[in-house]
Design a protein around this motif. Structure first.
Motif, PDB file in Angstrom:
ATOM      1  N   HIS A  58       0.823  -1.207   0.000  1.00  0.00           N
ATOM      2  CA  HIS A  58       0.000   0.000   0.000  1.00  0.00           C
ATOM      3  C   HIS A  58       0.855   1.256   0.000  1.00  0.00           C
ATOM      4  CE1 HIS A  58      -2.785  -3.102   1.586  1.00  0.00           C
ATOM      5  NE2 HIS A  58      -3.694  -2.406   0.944  1.00  0.00           N
ATOM      6  N   ARG A  59       2.172   1.078  -0.165  1.00  0.00           N
ATOM      7  CA  ARG A  59       3.073   2.224  -0.208  1.00  0.00           C
ATOM      8  C   ARG A  59       3.107   2.818  -1.614  1.00  0.00           C
ATOM      9  NH1 ARG A  59       8.733   1.581   3.130  1.00  0.00           N
ATOM     10  NH2 ARG A  59       7.866   1.720   5.231  1.00  0.00           N
ATOM     11  N   PRO A  60       2.637   4.016  -1.803  1.00  0.00           N
ATOM     12  CA  PRO A  60       2.707   4.644  -3.138  1.00  0.00           C
ATOM     13  C   PRO A  60       4.136   4.843  -3.631  1.00  0.00           C
ATOM     14  CG  PRO A  60       1.124   5.794  -1.734  1.00  0.00           C
ATOM     15  CD  PRO A  60       1.885   4.863  -0.853  1.00  0.00           C
ATOM     16  N   SER A  61       5.095   4.852  -2.696  1.00  0.00           N
ATOM     17  CA  SER A  61       6.486   5.066  -3.099  1.00  0.00           C
ATOM     18  C   SER A  61       7.022   3.937  -3.962  1.00  0.00           C
ATOM     19  CB  SER A  61       7.365   5.220  -1.851  1.00  0.00           C
ATOM     20  OG  SER A  61       7.267   4.072  -1.021  1.00  0.00           O
ATOM     21  N   LEU A  62       6.342   2.785  -3.984  1.00  0.00           N
ATOM     22  CA  LEU A  62       6.809   1.637  -4.765  1.00  0.00           C
ATOM     23  C   LEU A  62       6.261   1.632  -6.193  1.00  0.00           C
ATOM     24  CD1 LEU A  62       6.501  -1.239  -2.119  1.00  0.00           C
ATOM     25  CD2 LEU A  62       8.548   0.002  -2.801  1.00  0.00           C
ATOM     26  N   TRP A  63       5.344   2.502  -6.502  1.00  0.00           N
ATOM     27  CA  TRP A  63       4.717   2.460  -7.823  1.00  0.00           C
ATOM     28  C   TRP A  63       5.728   2.654  -8.943  1.00  0.00           C
ATOM     29  CZ3 TRP A  63      -0.628   5.402  -7.509  1.00  0.00           C
ATOM     30  CH2 TRP A  63      -1.430   4.733  -6.577  1.00  0.00           C
ATOM     31  N   LYS A  64       6.720   3.502  -8.707  1.00  0.00           N
ATOM     32  CA  LYS A  64       7.653   3.846  -9.783  1.00  0.00           C
ATOM     33  C   LYS A  64       8.542   2.673 -10.186  1.00  0.00           C
ATOM     34  CE  LYS A  64      10.739   5.843  -6.311  1.00  0.00           C
ATOM     35  NZ  LYS A  64      11.395   7.088  -5.865  1.00  0.00           N
ATOM     36  N   TYR A  65       8.593   1.609  -9.388  1.00  0.00           N
ATOM     37  CA  TYR A  65       9.424   0.453  -9.709  1.00  0.00           C
ATOM     38  C   TYR A  65       8.665  -0.598 -10.510  1.00  0.00           C
ATOM     39  CZ  TYR A  65      12.275   2.522  -6.026  1.00  0.00           C
ATOM     40  OH  TYR A  65      13.015   3.385  -5.259  1.00  0.00           O
ATOM     41  N   PRO A  89       3.402   7.036 -12.946  1.00  0.00           N
ATOM     42  CA  PRO A  89       3.121   6.767 -11.531  1.00  0.00           C
ATOM     43  C   PRO A  89       2.940   8.030 -10.690  1.00  0.00           C
ATOM     44  CG  PRO A  89       4.924   5.402 -12.323  1.00  0.00           C
ATOM     45  CD  PRO A  89       4.644   6.385 -13.400  1.00  0.00           C
ATOM     46  N   GLU A  90       3.710   9.078 -11.022  1.00  0.00           N
ATOM     47  CA  GLU A  90       3.593  10.306 -10.233  1.00  0.00           C
ATOM     48  C   GLU A  90       2.199  10.914 -10.379  1.00  0.00           C
ATOM     49  OE1 GLU A  90       5.762  11.281  -8.144  1.00  0.00           O
ATOM     50  OE2 GLU A  90       7.316   9.835  -8.679  1.00  0.00           O
ATOM     51  N   ARG A  91       1.715  10.936 -11.620  1.00  0.00           N
ATOM     52  CA  ARG A  91       0.374  11.488 -11.853  1.00  0.00           C
ATOM     53  C   ARG A  91      -0.682  10.608 -11.204  1.00  0.00           C
ATOM     54  NH1 ARG A  91      -3.409  10.404 -15.744  1.00  0.00           N
ATOM     55  NH2 ARG A  91      -4.916  12.075 -16.194  1.00  0.00           N
ATOM     56  N   ARG A  92      -0.488   9.285 -11.294  1.00  0.00           N
ATOM     57  CA  ARG A  92      -1.448   8.371 -10.690  1.00  0.00           C
ATOM     58  C   ARG A  92      -1.467   8.529  -9.175  1.00  0.00           C
ATOM     59  NH1 ARG A  92      -3.579   3.497 -12.805  1.00  0.00           N
ATOM     60  NH2 ARG A  92      -4.510   2.187 -11.180  1.00  0.00           N
ATOM     61  N   LEU A  93      -0.283   8.748  -8.592  1.00  0.00           N
ATOM     62  CA  LEU A  93      -0.199   8.952  -7.153  1.00  0.00           C
ATOM     63  C   LEU A  93      -0.956  10.211  -6.744  1.00  0.00           C
ATOM     64  CD1 LEU A  93       0.914   8.254  -4.382  1.00  0.00           C
ATOM     65  CD2 LEU A  93       3.024   9.436  -4.992  1.00  0.00           C
ATOM     66  N   ALA A  94      -0.792  11.272  -7.548  1.00  0.00           N
ATOM     67  CA  ALA A  94      -1.512  12.510  -7.241  1.00  0.00           C
ATOM     68  C   ALA A  94      -3.023  12.308  -7.338  1.00  0.00           C
ATOM     69  CB  ALA A  94      -1.058  13.623  -8.192  1.00  0.00           C
ATOM     70  N   LEU A  95      -3.454  11.537  -8.344  1.00  0.00           N
ATOM     71  CA  LEU A  95      -4.887  11.269  -8.486  1.00  0.00           C
ATOM     72  C   LEU A  95      -5.411  10.439  -7.325  1.00  0.00           C
ATOM     73  CD1 LEU A  95      -5.104  10.508 -12.327  1.00  0.00           C
ATOM     74  CD2 LEU A  95      -5.921  12.552 -11.130  1.00  0.00           C
ATOM     75  N   GLU A  96      -4.625   9.466  -6.869  1.00  0.00           N
ATOM     76  CA  GLU A  96      -5.051   8.659  -5.741  1.00  0.00           C
ATOM     77  C   GLU A  96      -5.210   9.502  -4.475  1.00  0.00           C
ATOM     78  OE1 GLU A  96      -5.898   5.470  -5.149  1.00  0.00           O
ATOM     79  OE2 GLU A  96      -5.926   5.054  -7.286  1.00  0.00           O
ATOM     80  N   GLU A  97      -4.254  10.399  -4.258  1.00  0.00           N
ATOM     81  CA  GLU A  97      -4.348  11.268  -3.090  1.00  0.00           C
ATOM     82  C   GLU A  97      -5.567  12.179  -3.179  1.00  0.00           C
ATOM     83  OE1 GLU A  97      -0.653  13.274  -2.897  1.00  0.00           O
ATOM     84  OE2 GLU A  97       0.456  11.561  -2.075  1.00  0.00           O
ATOM     85  N   GLU A  98      -5.823  12.701  -4.402  1.00  0.00           N
ATOM     86  CA  GLU A  98      -7.003  13.548  -4.579  1.00  0.00           C
ATOM     87  C   GLU A  98      -8.287  12.745  -4.379  1.00  0.00           C
ATOM     88  OE1 GLU A  98      -9.004  16.496  -7.968  1.00  0.00           O
ATOM     89  OE2 GLU A  98      -7.127  15.430  -8.378  1.00  0.00           O
ATOM     90  N   LYS A  99      -8.281  11.495  -4.841  1.00  0.00           N
ATOM     91  CA  LYS A  99      -9.453  10.635  -4.677  1.00  0.00           C
ATOM     92  C   LYS A  99      -9.745  10.384  -3.203  1.00  0.00           C
ATOM     93  CE  LYS A  99     -11.034   5.928  -5.644  1.00  0.00           C
ATOM     94  NZ  LYS A  99     -10.660   4.625  -6.240  1.00  0.00           N
TER      95      LYS A  99
END
Length: 577
Positions: free
Chosen positions: A515-522, A543-553
């Motif tokens: 559940h760590r968003p920091s791992l998405w980029k790998y 991944p960076e854009r997806r992470l931002a969307l997840e946080e906004e969601k």
């Protein structure tokens, strides 16, 4: 003395040989059970995919020992007394006549049948007692394994009640058996010792009053007295031997109970090795127990490949028959690192258990490399009994490590890369032996588990929240090194070149649950479960854009929770205005 010395020697040798026989029985049976139990994944399936055997450790250890000891005593309890009965009866028949002995034997047989009908089912009770012994031991094992959590929750009173309930259930059952033995012993002694003894004395008196001896002529009073004493001695010996035969009926019944327990273990393991499981099913919301049974009776196809992982219309099913995902299809190629996300109970761990060969495939087609090409690293890594070296090379031995051309210095380099090399000197070197699960912190355990991954270099690594106890910097080092990417860019050039070359040789494709968003980029692909039986599979773009969307969601979802409260508050304000 000429008779006493051989008799003492024979009796002692009988006891010695019985002990040796029990040891050999146990050795042979333990080896057979151990080979079957530890063949493939039988030990896992026995406790997770099948409900027929509870507390397998009790069966493998205590029940096998009890069965072996009971089996070894058969000669002393049955064969020897039967031989004594035959010899003594033969001598009695020569003194009192065959007619009297046949009549006595007929009465004894009838009373023995009556006694057998009055005997409780001691075999079944012995099996139940061992099952309760296993439950009682399991409560203590469970408490030891979770001692820290119980202590932190101050749950000692609850655990005390659990242990006491298991103990009192065992004691209640044992006391019930003792009461049965008391009543049965009274009846048994009354028949064997007193009723049969009285009949025997009557038979012994036959030559005295009727002169039916086998000598051919009439005997005087002294001869009749001598015959009576001799027959009485023979009768007592025969009665004692026959009594031991009857007393052994309870022991045979207990042996039958132990045999039932051990045979059920062997039969269950044999069924499991053939893929036959019996699991207690729970009725779901849409399908009942019959529907679950139908699902579990099906089997899919497993095809071994060299590289790719392909799921084609494969249902993800829990062992109790719950269909988590009706049909799952995706394709992962080497180098296409996959991130698996979803709520708890959606099928993430079930997917990996299928990949690891722990769970059967209930439909569709799975194409994957052999199970040995997968390394699974859970959130709480397993640390074996052994040296510090063993923790890194498990399940290899030191000899196998040397055969692979790996030295202790290579293992030390792995520890340095993971920034955990301090434990090498802190814990006493590679050959130090400790209870490592207690000696190391959670973060050190996870780093050792990743070091084990680097040592084995499988084609695929399954990481199930395996970096939750380490910092983001160490997490970055782990993932970049495993994927062969450039890492340690903030260090000197020489370490960078070494790490890039070593990382490029690993060629590990990562399948990560986190559940760590920091791992998405790998990761290049994402498999997302919605928890309702649906899923989505595709490339993990930007991944960076997806992470931002997840946080906004998540932020919007938090706000939506308060919408009704805001509406109520607005309505109150309007009414007051």
């Amino acid at each position: 003395m000429a008779v006493a010395i051989p008799a003492v020697f024979c009796n002692s040798m009988i006891e010695y040989l019985q002990s040796r026989l029990a040891t050999e029985y146990r050795r042979t049976l333990t080896r057979e059970v151990g080979e079957t139990y530890l063949r493939g994944m039988t030990f896992y399936a026995l406790g997770n995919l099948d409900d027929r055997i509870k507390n397998a450790d009790q069966l493998v250890t205590a029940d096998v020992a009890l069965f072996s000891n009971s089996l070894a005593l058969i000669y002393g309890n049955i064969a020897k007394p039967i031989l004594d009965v035959i010899l003594y009866n033969y001598q009695l028949s020569r003194s009192v006549g065959a007619e009297a002995l046949i009549g006595l034997s007929s009465i004894i047989q009838l009373s023995a049948i009556l006694l057998r009908l009055l005997t409780p089912a001691f075999g079944r009770y012995a099996a139940e007692e061992q099952a309760l012994e296993g439950e009682f031991r399991f409560t203590h094992t469970r408490l030891i394994e979770n001692a820290e959590e119980v202590a932190l929750y101050r749950g000692h009173e609850v655990e005390k009640n659990i242990v006491e309930r298991a103990y009192y259930s065992l004691v209640k059952h044992v006391n019930r058996i003792y009461r049965m033995r008391l009543l049965h012993g009274m009846v048994e002694d009354g028949i064997i010792k007193w009723f049969w003894g009285s009949l025997g004395l009557c038979i012994c008196a036959v030559p005295v009053f009727f002169n039916s001896g086998g000598g051919g002529g009439a005997m005087d009073f002294g001869g009749r007295t001598e015959s009576f004493v001799t027959n009485r001695r023979l009768l007592l010996s025969a009665s004692d031997a026959f009594g031991r035969v009857m007393y052994s009926y309870k022991e045979l019944a207990e042996l039958a109970g132990y045999t039932l327990r051990v045979s059920s273990l062997l039969e269950t393991m044999e069924d499991i090795s053939k893929g036959k499981f019996e699991k207690k099913l729970v009725s779901g919301a849409e399908v009942g127990v019959e529907g679950h049974q139908k699902v579990l009776s099906g089997r899919g196809e497993i095809v071994e490949s060299e590289e790719d992982i392909i799921f084609d219309q494969v249902p993800i099913v829990s062992p109790n028959g719950d269909v988590l995902i009706p049909k799952l299809s995706f394709h992962v190629k080497p180098g296409n690192h996959l991130l698996v996300v979803g709520p708890n109970g959606s099928g993430k761990s079930s997917l990996f258990r299928i990949l690891g060969g722990l769970w059967p495939v209930y439909g569709g087609k799975v194409t994957k490399p052999p199970a040995r090409e997968f390394t699974y690293i859970p959130q709480r890594p397993y640390l074996c009994v052994g040296t510090l070296r063993d923790q890194l090379i498990y399940p290899d031995t030191k000899e196998e490590m040397i055969a692979r051309g790996v030295k202790d210095s290579d293992l030390e380099e792995l520890l340095k890369k993971l920034e955990v090399h301090h434990i090498l000197t802190q814990e006493g070197g590679w050959d130090a032996k400790k209870e490592w699960r207690d000696a190391l912190s959670g973060g050190d355990k996870q780093r050792l588990a990743v070091g084990r991954l680097f040592y084995h270099r499988p084609k695929y690594a399954i990481l199930d929240e395996s970096t939750s106890a380490v910092t983001l910097e160490i997490e970055r080092v782990m993932y970049e090194h495993a994927t062969g990417a450039l890492c340690f860019v903030h260090r000197a050039l020489a370490p960078v070149v070494l790490i890039v070359e070593y990382g490029a040789e690993l060629g590990i494709t990562l399948l990560t649950v986190s559940h760590r968003p920091s791992l998405w980029k790998y990761h290049k692909y994402i498999l997302q479960f919605d928890g309702q039986g649906g899923y989505s599979f595709g490339e993990l773009e930007d991944p960076e854009r997806r992470l931002a969307l997840e946080e906004e969601k998540r932020d919007l979802e938090r706000k939506l929770v308060d919408v009704e409260k805001w509406r109520e508050r607005l309505k109150e304000m309007k009414e007051r205005a």
